[in-house]
Design a protein around this motif. Structure first.
Motif, PDB file in Angstrom:
ATOM      1  N   LEU A  46       8.562  31.799 -30.277  1.00  0.00           N
ATOM      2  CA  LEU A  46       9.103  32.487 -31.440  1.00  0.00           C
ATOM      3  C   LEU A  46       8.951  33.995 -31.368  1.00  0.00           C
ATOM      4  O   LEU A  46       9.658  34.726 -32.020  1.00  0.00           O
ATOM      5  N   GLN A  47       8.032  34.456 -30.519  1.00  0.00           N
ATOM      6  CA  GLN A  47       7.876  35.899 -30.295  1.00  0.00           C
ATOM      7  C   GLN A  47       7.619  36.660 -31.593  1.00  0.00           C
ATOM      8  O   GLN A  47       8.053  37.789 -31.751  1.00  0.00           O
ATOM      9  N   GLU A  48       6.940  36.027 -32.510  1.00  0.00           N
ATOM     10  CA  GLU A  48       6.713  36.720 -33.783  1.00  0.00           C
ATOM     11  C   GLU A  48       5.286  37.240 -33.957  1.00  0.00           C
ATOM     12  O   GLU A  48       5.052  38.105 -34.783  1.00  0.00           O
ATOM     13  N   THR A  49       4.353  36.681 -33.183  1.00  0.00           N
ATOM     14  CA  THR A  49       2.975  37.150 -33.303  1.00  0.00           C
ATOM     15  C   THR A  49       2.955  38.637 -33.033  1.00  0.00           C
ATOM     16  O   THR A  49       3.427  39.091 -32.002  1.00  0.00           O
ATOM     17  N   GLU A  50       2.396  39.383 -33.951  1.00  0.00           N
ATOM     18  CA  GLU A  50       2.494  40.826 -33.842  1.00  0.00           C
ATOM     19  C   GLU A  50       1.750  41.408 -32.668  1.00  0.00           C
ATOM     20  O   GLU A  50       2.286  42.132 -31.860  1.00  0.00           O
ATOM     21  N   SER A  51       0.486  41.133 -32.579  1.00  0.00           N
ATOM     22  CA  SER A  51      -0.285  41.617 -31.447  1.00  0.00           C
ATOM     23  C   SER A  51      -1.596  40.868 -31.435  1.00  0.00           C
ATOM     24  O   SER A  51      -1.960  40.210 -32.400  1.00  0.00           O
ATOM     25  N   LEU A  52      -2.272  40.957 -30.313  1.00  0.00           N
ATOM     26  CA  LEU A  52      -3.601  40.360 -30.252  1.00  0.00           C
ATOM     27  C   LEU A  52      -4.581  41.350 -30.863  1.00  0.00           C
ATOM     28  O   LEU A  52      -4.386  42.566 -30.784  1.00  0.00           O
ATOM     29  N   ASN A  53      -5.630  40.847 -31.425  1.00  0.00           N
ATOM     30  CA  ASN A  53      -6.725  41.680 -31.907  1.00  0.00           C
ATOM     31  C   ASN A  53      -7.301  42.471 -30.725  1.00  0.00           C
ATOM     32  O   ASN A  53      -7.330  41.972 -29.597  1.00  0.00           O
ATOM     33  N   VAL A  54      -7.758  43.696 -30.973  1.00  0.00           N
ATOM     34  CA  VAL A  54      -8.233  44.560 -29.877  1.00  0.00           C
ATOM     35  C   VAL A  54      -9.414  43.945 -29.117  1.00  0.00           C
ATOM     36  O   VAL A  54      -9.524  44.100 -27.892  1.00  0.00           O
ATOM     37  N   ALA A  55     -10.260  43.192 -29.797  1.00  0.00           N
ATOM     38  CA  ALA A  55     -11.416  42.587 -29.113  1.00  0.00           C
ATOM     39  C   ALA A  55     -10.970  41.435 -28.208  1.00  0.00           C
ATOM     40  O   ALA A  55     -11.445  41.312 -27.071  1.00  0.00           O
TER      41      ALA A  55
ATOM     42  N   ARG B 237      -4.313  32.552 -34.061  1.00  0.00           N
ATOM     43  CA  ARG B 237      -3.463  33.645 -33.547  1.00  0.00           C
ATOM     44  C   ARG B 237      -3.294  33.540 -32.042  1.00  0.00           C
ATOM     45  O   ARG B 237      -2.212  33.795 -31.506  1.00  0.00           O
ATOM     46  N   LEU B 238      -4.362  33.194 -31.340  1.00  0.00           N
ATOM     47  CA  LEU B 238      -4.297  33.063 -29.878  1.00  0.00           C
ATOM     48  C   LEU B 238      -3.375  31.921 -29.471  1.00  0.00           C
ATOM     49  O   LEU B 238      -2.607  32.040 -28.519  1.00  0.00           O
ATOM     50  N   CYS B 239      -3.457  30.781 -30.185  1.00  0.00           N
ATOM     51  CA  CYS B 239      -2.562  29.655 -29.901  1.00  0.00           C
ATOM     52  C   CYS B 239      -1.115  30.115 -30.046  1.00  0.00           C
ATOM     53  O   CYS B 239      -0.265  29.836 -29.198  1.00  0.00           O
ATOM     54  N   ASP B 240      -0.844  30.830 -31.121  1.00  0.00           N
ATOM     55  CA  ASP B 240       0.501  31.328 -31.378  1.00  0.00           C
ATOM     56  C   ASP B 240       0.947  32.250 -30.236  1.00  0.00           C
ATOM     57  O   ASP B 240       2.042  32.098 -29.678  1.00  0.00           O
ATOM     58  N   TRP B 241       0.088  33.186 -29.842  1.00  0.00           N
ATOM     59  CA  TRP B 241       0.410  34.141 -28.773  1.00  0.00           C
ATOM     60  C   TRP B 241       0.700  33.423 -27.451  1.00  0.00           C
ATOM     61  O   TRP B 241       1.650  33.750 -26.745  1.00  0.00           O
TER      62      TRP B 241
ATOM     63  N   ILE C 246      -7.036  32.225 -43.418  1.00  0.00           N
ATOM     64  CA  ILE C 246      -5.669  32.701 -43.668  1.00  0.00           C
ATOM     65  C   ILE C 246      -5.595  34.217 -43.451  1.00  0.00           C
ATOM     66  O   ILE C 246      -4.679  34.722 -42.803  1.00  0.00           O
ATOM     67  N   GLN C 247      -6.597  34.940 -43.969  1.00  0.00           N
ATOM     68  CA  GLN C 247      -6.640  36.394 -43.813  1.00  0.00           C
ATOM     69  C   GLN C 247      -6.644  36.773 -42.325  1.00  0.00           C
ATOM     70  O   GLN C 247      -6.023  37.735 -41.924  1.00  0.00           O
ATOM     71  N   ALA C 248      -7.350  35.989 -41.511  1.00  0.00           N
ATOM     72  CA  ALA C 248      -7.504  36.330 -40.090  1.00  0.00           C
ATOM     73  C   ALA C 248      -6.309  35.883 -39.236  1.00  0.00           C
ATOM     74  O   ALA C 248      -6.126  36.380 -38.129  1.00  0.00           O
ATOM     75  N   THR C 249      -5.470  34.963 -39.744  1.00  0.00           N
ATOM     76  CA  THR C 249      -4.384  34.463 -38.893  1.00  0.00           C
ATOM     77  C   THR C 249      -3.156  35.357 -38.905  1.00  0.00           C
ATOM     78  O   THR C 249      -2.347  35.283 -37.982  1.00  0.00           O
ATOM     79  N   MET C 250      -2.986  36.156 -39.961  1.00  0.00           N
ATOM     80  CA  MET C 250      -1.841  37.057 -40.062  1.00  0.00           C
ATOM     81  C   MET C 250      -0.506  36.324 -39.932  1.00  0.00           C
ATOM     82  O   MET C 250       0.398  36.801 -39.267  1.00  0.00           O
ATOM     83  N   GLY C 251      -0.357  35.195 -40.536  1.00  0.00           N
ATOM     84  CA  GLY C 251       0.937  34.505 -40.534  1.00  0.00           C
ATOM     85  C   GLY C 251       1.122  33.510 -39.400  1.00  0.00           C
ATOM     86  O   GLY C 251       2.046  32.699 -39.435  1.00  0.00           O
ATOM     87  N   SER C 252       0.254  33.577 -38.395  1.00  0.00           N
ATOM     88  CA  SER C 252       0.368  32.640 -37.266  1.00  0.00           C
ATOM     89  C   SER C 252       0.234  31.197 -37.720  1.00  0.00           C
ATOM     90  O   SER C 252       0.715  30.278 -37.045  1.00  0.00           O
ATOM     91  N   ILE C 253      -0.414  30.984 -38.850  1.00  0.00           N
ATOM     92  CA  ILE C 253      -0.662  29.620 -39.333  1.00  0.00           C
ATOM     93  C   ILE C 253       0.641  28.853 -39.527  1.00  0.00           C
ATOM     94  O   ILE C 253       0.650  27.624 -39.451  1.00  0.00           O
ATOM     95  N   THR C 254       1.745  29.543 -39.746  1.00  0.00           N
ATOM     96  CA  THR C 254       3.024  28.855 -39.946  1.00  0.00           C
ATOM     97  C   THR C 254       3.645  28.405 -38.627  1.00  0.00           C
ATOM     98  O   THR C 254       4.612  27.658 -38.613  1.00  0.00           O
ATOM     99  N   ARG C 255       3.116  28.896 -37.508  1.00  0.00           N
ATOM    100  CA  ARG C 255       3.737  28.601 -36.216  1.00  0.00           C
ATOM    101  C   ARG C 255       2.898  27.682 -35.327  1.00  0.00           C
ATOM    102  O   ARG C 255       3.266  27.383 -34.206  1.00  0.00           O
ATOM    103  N   VAL C 256       1.734  27.260 -35.832  1.00  0.00           N
ATOM    104  CA  VAL C 256       0.859  26.370 -35.065  1.00  0.00           C
ATOM    105  C   VAL C 256       0.633  25.121 -35.912  1.00  0.00           C
ATOM    106  O   VAL C 256       0.317  25.230 -37.099  1.00  0.00           O
ATOM    107  N   ASN C 257       0.825  23.944 -35.338  1.00  0.00           N
ATOM    108  CA  ASN C 257       0.604  22.688 -36.050  1.00  0.00           C
ATOM    109  C   ASN C 257      -0.886  22.342 -35.936  1.00  0.00           C
ATOM    110  O   ASN C 257      -1.376  22.062 -34.845  1.00  0.00           O
ATOM    111  N   ILE C 258      -1.577  22.382 -37.055  1.00  0.00           N
ATOM    112  CA  ILE C 258      -3.025  22.171 -37.044  1.00  0.00           C
ATOM    113  C   ILE C 258      -3.346  20.798 -37.623  1.00  0.00           C
ATOM    114  O   ILE C 258      -2.957  20.483 -38.744  1.00  0.00           O
TER     115      ILE C 258
END
Lengths: 239, 239
Positions: B217-226, A114-118, A139-151
């Motif tokens: 892509l500006q799609e990442t919803e938000s960062l986790n609060v931590a 998620r951070l990479c995506d952000w 997958i649960q923790a990425t919230m869809g970001s996995i589709t936007r980062v090449n791993i």
């Protein structure tokens, strides 16, 4: 109705060896599934308690009891989808890359994706020992970001040998990151939760960096690898 | 041998109401227990499979099977200790304070407590709706930092009314934090995982800040609060 073979296939995908054998991974929850349906990742089958109005051949309406049988979650979330594992793309070494040396916790990997995506990091390079990014908890923790980062999963030592410096590594005793000039076409290497960066990888690091501790007591052991990645990526991008 | 009443007391401490009724909380794992034993937090009883060589009146050697009965973990970790919940100290409003508006996830609160410890934030102020810091999952995530941060549960709206500005709040549409001058005797307010900062608290914020998104892509919803707290505290402290 779910067939026995469908149930067997889906539940097998909890394990990496079956994900690799079948080339599938599981995504749960309406929101994340919808996000993946809009990406280039290909759907194999959708099992849902409410219709998504997609290709009828791929959508199977099931009961909540059936969903419970196939779900990996304690509290299943209306739908479960099986997607094809996408192909890895070539790594673009002209931009900032994050590399992970044996990060084991699925929640940490998910947060880092998620951070990479952000922060606009398009390539995340993982050592072979790093937890599989198609693990359901990741997958649960990425919230869809996995589709936007090449791993990419690679031999990290060989990869670092073939790439140009700077190669930054996060260490407890590195230089103060706030006083370091960070070039953002380098590689940022983050280490294992318990042991940090391995010796073989450390030898290839050109710049050791550290997040200074501000507490008076100096007893906090270390920051979690995901929070440290958050702070370091922010430093790379803040300019 | 564990008595039935001991087992009943310990297992009841999973719930906040019994923690408050008895004034006790549970810590598991040798490392974290040792860290707490060295702090000012008072031990009530230690249940362990290997002796710690402490006050014999407070140490009870038990079997692994017994530990399994009282442990909150899937894989119990050699020892479980019951400590007295420490008294809250007065809040020092002359320094940087972190305030949480209804953070609900124990892992997030645990990570934020560790971050406060790392960045020398001695007071963490929580709204009454924020998850209890003596929740076993929070304690597991803090790794002993809980003894070095003074955590107060307050009516957040009343608290913010009695304190001086600046009162920074993390919002999706706030000012770019990298371009904001941050004064480090203010209050940094972080909101709920799903809903952010509540309206009543928002009305008392003097400076809305935001971590810019760098992805194309500006799609990442938000960062986790931590992770957002990690980045913002780093910005306050980097100078």
């Amino acid at each position: 109705m779910l067939s026995k073979s469908q149930i067997k296939l889906i539940t097998s995908l909890k394990q990496k060896k079956y994900r690799q054998q079948h080339g599938f991974f599981v995504v749960e929850g309406v929101k994340t599934i919808k996000e993946l349906l809009q990406s280039s990742v290909k759907l194999y089958a959708l099992y849902t308690t409410e219709t998504f109005n997609i290709d009828a051949k791929r959508e199977f309406l099931i009961s909540e009891a059936e969903l419970k049988k196939i779900s990996f979650l304690k509290t299943p979330n209306k739908a479960l989808a099986v997607f094809n594992i996408p192909k890895e793309h070539p790594i673009d070494t002209s931009k900032l890359i994050v590399a992970l040396d044996s990060v084991r916790d699925p929640g940490n990997l998910g947060t880092i994706i998620r951070l990479c995506d952000w922060f606009g990091v398009t390539d995340l390079v993982c050592s072979k020992e790093t937890v599989d990014c198609f693990n359901p908890k990741v997958i649960q923790a990425t919230m869809g970001s996995i589709t936007r980062v090449n791993i990419s999963y690679v031999d990290l030592v060989s990869f670092l040998k073939t790439t140009k410096p700077p190669k930054y590594g996060a260490f407890m005793n590195g230089d103060n990151v706030y006083k370091t000039t960070l070039v953002d076409n380098g590689i940022l290497v983050m280490g294992n939760e318990a042991n940090g960066i391995s010796k073989a990888v450390e030898d290839l690091i050109t710049d050791k960096i550290s997040i200074p501790r501000f507490g008076e007591l100096q007893e906090t052991e270390s920051l979690n690898v995901a929070t440290a990645t958050a702070i370091l990526l922010s430093e790379f991008r803040r300019g």
